[in-house]
Scaffold this motif. Structure first.
Motif, PDB file in Angstrom:
ATOM      1  N   ASP A  17      23.268  20.202  16.550  1.00 57.61           N
ATOM      2  CA  ASP A  17      23.960  21.485  16.753  1.00 57.61           C
ATOM      3  C   ASP A  17      23.406  22.581  15.861  1.00 57.61           C
ATOM      4  OD1 ASP A  17      27.419  20.413  17.346  1.00 57.61           O
ATOM      5  OD2 ASP A  17      25.567  20.206  18.492  1.00 57.61           O
ATOM      6  N   SER A  18      22.768  22.168  14.773  1.00 54.55           N
ATOM      7  CA  SER A  18      22.196  23.166  13.867  1.00 54.55           C
ATOM      8  C   SER A  18      20.780  23.550  14.285  1.00 54.55           C
ATOM      9  CB  SER A  18      22.223  22.642  12.428  1.00 54.55           C
ATOM     10  OG  SER A  18      21.767  21.308  12.385  1.00 54.55           O
ATOM     11  N   HIS A  19      20.413  23.190  15.537  1.00 58.24           N
ATOM     12  CA  HIS A  19      19.172  23.672  16.155  1.00 58.24           C
ATOM     13  C   HIS A  19      17.892  23.060  15.611  1.00 58.24           C
ATOM     14  CE1 HIS A  19      21.669  26.420  18.434  1.00 58.24           C
ATOM     15  NE2 HIS A  19      22.262  26.715  17.296  1.00 58.24           N
ATOM     16  N   GLU A  20      17.971  21.805  15.194  1.00 57.69           N
ATOM     17  CA  GLU A  20      16.731  21.066  14.901  1.00 57.69           C
ATOM     18  C   GLU A  20      16.519  20.055  16.033  1.00 57.69           C
ATOM     19  OE1 GLU A  20      19.285  21.188  12.631  1.00 57.69           O
ATOM     20  OE2 GLU A  20      18.485  22.625  11.189  1.00 57.69           O
ATOM     21  N   ALA A  37      16.171  28.429  18.121  1.00 59.24           N
ATOM     22  CA  ALA A  37      16.268  28.779  16.703  1.00 59.24           C
ATOM     23  C   ALA A  37      15.195  29.793  16.311  1.00 59.24           C
ATOM     24  CB  ALA A  37      16.149  27.519  15.846  1.00 59.24           C
ATOM     25  N   ILE A  74      17.534  24.412   6.759  1.00 65.20           N
ATOM     26  CA  ILE A  74      17.352  23.505   7.900  1.00 65.20           C
ATOM     27  C   ILE A  74      17.910  22.128   7.535  1.00 65.20           C
ATOM     28  CG2 ILE A  74      15.534  24.546   9.285  1.00 65.20           C
ATOM     29  CD1 ILE A  74      13.446  23.345   7.547  1.00 65.20           C
TER      30      ILE A  74
ATOM     31  N   MET B   1      20.168  24.808  11.247  1.00 62.76           N
ATOM     32  CA  MET B   1      19.644  26.028  10.603  1.00 62.76           C
ATOM     33  C   MET B   1      20.818  26.946  10.333  1.00 62.76           C
ATOM     34  SD  MET B   1      17.447  28.945  12.505  1.00 62.76           S
ATOM     35  CE  MET B   1      18.910  29.536  13.336  1.00 62.76           C
ATOM     36  N   ALA B  18      26.098  27.354  12.573  1.00 57.08           N
ATOM     37  CA  ALA B  18      26.440  26.047  13.111  1.00 57.08           C
ATOM     38  C   ALA B  18      27.645  25.390  12.467  1.00 57.08           C
ATOM     39  CB  ALA B  18      25.225  25.128  13.013  1.00 57.08           C
TER      40      ALA B  18
END
Lengths: 137, 408
Positions: A17-20, A37, A74, B1, B18
């Motif tokens: 969900d954190s775009h990695e 991202a 990240i 991120m 996020a």
């Protein structure tokens, strides 16, 4: 690769969900940030790479990506030990923008526990997630 | 991120937050978006691909379709058009407006020739900066002032309070806040040639810091040959009902070379030009001397004082200030506001107040305060970013040479 709203996702990769993104090959995982991202970050000017040999944990910060205006932490989508980092990014941080899934890869990790991968999204789930996030704005 | 900090908050419309706690901040932020003020160019920005963010109570474009890097480079190669209507323009009028203003600023307002202006600082009783501002003497009984959007309420309250007591003593001064006008900034090598198509005023005779009231594209505008980029250019105060037409005319006359440019690039440009951002590089407790603005203190003012905080400032001019604002270049990740500065031995000597990656120079540039003694150009230092020390060196400002239009 397929496109949703003109931003790419790669079919067999897994996404946080954190775009990695993570590409799993046996016990080795390659990690980077997604097209979504990099598009939102703008021009990447510096990537803080982790140390080879460092331990990373799923959901924990492992480095940072700097754009002209902002710093973004990240988060590792997998747990394990860093076995390789993309030194090309020291000279060409813009690879994260131009090739987020290939030349812009950030680190390779030897995974300890592949059951953790089920915590991640597949490409369709991630694409939908991005669509929903964008709709909120 | 994810990221933290003021710019990141401003960019949250284009960035994903996020984590759950950050999402909560994001939601509160969006709920208040409806309260943001809009300039008359708001719809025009959106129609041209502007990414709108909240800034000092206004909804402003942080960038358009091109990236901040591309915008910044284009400004210096061609030109940029900025909507800076969020800033506050006002006029002081009356036969005593000059001595009135001299109590509040460090400039030698009396010595300004009619039609010329200067950057100045509004000071407080401790010699600290209330705001920085461009003031212009239009005539001996009319001064035109532009102050920062984020300081509008504070500045106007300050000026109003002093005006009341000045008038109570029989002084002749009044003001007019130009909320009926909008402000555009046109900067870059094409600024003058493009603007010349829209006016009969001979712009080749309007030098850096000079002011005219003149017809531009059929509207009566105030133009000042000044800006916040280091490039040649103009700030144009236009009646709000003519602002969109003027913006369109400027872009059309440039055949697309001058581009609408947002606050993101504006910040990169001013940093490259070594210009202070009030709130970062200058605050209530920093004096103009510490900020490197000795040149802006009028010669007569240095001898006579007569402005708020003069005793503190004159003492600093005599003894030297304890800290000074200097420029840095560095390796590694770009320094950001509040990054610690150390000497080569690891002793703390100061703090970064602005920093980023220069799109034109392709390297890190920053400004920060260091204790006097460590401020000379060429002094080696260490700058801490996320706990790691990177090499930095005190560098002369501006980082990119300025192109102000001055008589040869």
């Amino acid at each position: 690769m397929h496109f949703l709203n003109s931003l790419a996702v790669v079919k067999d990769f897994k996404y946080a969900d954190s775009h990695e993104w993570v590409k799993v090959d046996g016990k080795t995982a390659t990690v980077g940030i997604t097209d979504h991202a990099q598009d939102h970050l703008g021009d990447v000017v510096y990537v803080e790479l982790p140390e080879v040999g460092a331990a990373v944990n799923q959901g924990s910060g492992f480095g940072a990506v700097e754009s002209v205006k902002a710093t973004s932490d990240i988060y590792s989508p997998v747990s394990g030990d860093v076995v390789e980092v993309n030194k090309e990014l020291n000279n060409s941080p813009g690879l994260v923008n131009s090739s987020p899934y290939e030349k812009g890869w950030i680190m390779k990790v030897e995974i300890k526990d592949d059951s953790e991968l089920k915590n991640l999204k597949n490409s369709d789930e991630y694409a939908k997630f991005c669509e929903e996030e964008d709709a909120k704005h | 991120m994810r990221g933290g900090g003021l710019w990141q908050l401003g960019q949250s419309i284009t960035r994903r937050l996020a984590q759950a706690d950050k999402k909560a901040v994001g939601r509160r932020y969006f709920a208040s978006e409806a309260d943001q003020k809009k300039t008359v160019l708001y719809d025009f920005h959106v129609a041209n691909g502007g990414k709108m963010v909240p800034f000092a109570g206004w909804s402003m474009p942080i960038q358009y379709k091109d990236s901040i890097m591309e915008s910044t480079v284009n400004c210096r190669q061609n030109g940029s058009l900025f909507d800076v209507s969020h800033m506050c323009g006002l006029s002081l009028k009356g036969k005593d407006c000059v001595p009135f203003l001299e109590k509040l600023v460090i400039a030698d307002v009396a010595a300004l020739a009619p039609g010329t202006g200067t950057l100045t600082v509004f000071t407080n009783e401790k010699g600290g900066a209330i705001d920085d501002s461009v003031i212009t003497k239009v005539t001996d009984d009319h001064i035109y002032i532009v102050v920062n959007a984020g300081c509008r309420d504070k500045d106007l309250a300050h000026i109003e309070a002093h005006m009341k007591s000045f008038k109570a003593k029989g002084g002749d001064v009044s003001w007019n806040i130009h909320d009926e006008r909008s402000l555009l900034a046109l900067q870059g090598p094409l600024a003058a040639p493009v603007l010349q198509h829209l006016t009969k005023e001979d712009l080749s005779k309007v030098y850096f810091g000079e002011f005219r009231i003149t017809d531009i594209n059929g509207a009566l505008c105030f133009i000042t040959r000044t800006g916040y980029t280091g490039e040649d250019g103009f700030e144009i105060s236009v009646p709000s009902e003519n602002a969109v037409d003027l913006a369109k005319a400027i872009l059309e006359k440039s055949e697309g070379k001058v581009r609408l440019t947002g606050l993101g690039a504006r910040d990169s440009l001013r940093l490259e030009a070594g210009l202070c951002l009030y709130g970062n590089d200058m605050e209530q407790h920093t004096t103009p001397v510490e900020a490197g603005l000795n040149w802006a203190i009028g010669k007569r003012r240095k001898a006579e004082g007569g402005f708020l905080g003069a005793e503190v400032i004159l003492k600093q001019l005599a003894d030297g200030p304890k800290v000074r604002l200097v420029g840095f270049t560095s390796t590694g990740p770009p320094p950001r506001s509040h990054s610690e500065i150390q000497d080569e031995k690891g002793t703390t000597i100061g703090e970064i107040t602005s920093g980023g990656f220069s799109p034109c120079l392709k390297k890190n540039i920053a400004m920060g305060y260091v204790k006097s003694g460590s401020h000379k150009t060429g002094t080696k230092a260490k700058i801490l970013v996320r706990g790691k020390a990177y090499d930095g060196v005190v560098t002369k400002k501006p980082f990119v040479p300025t192109k102000y239009y001055k008589p040869s």
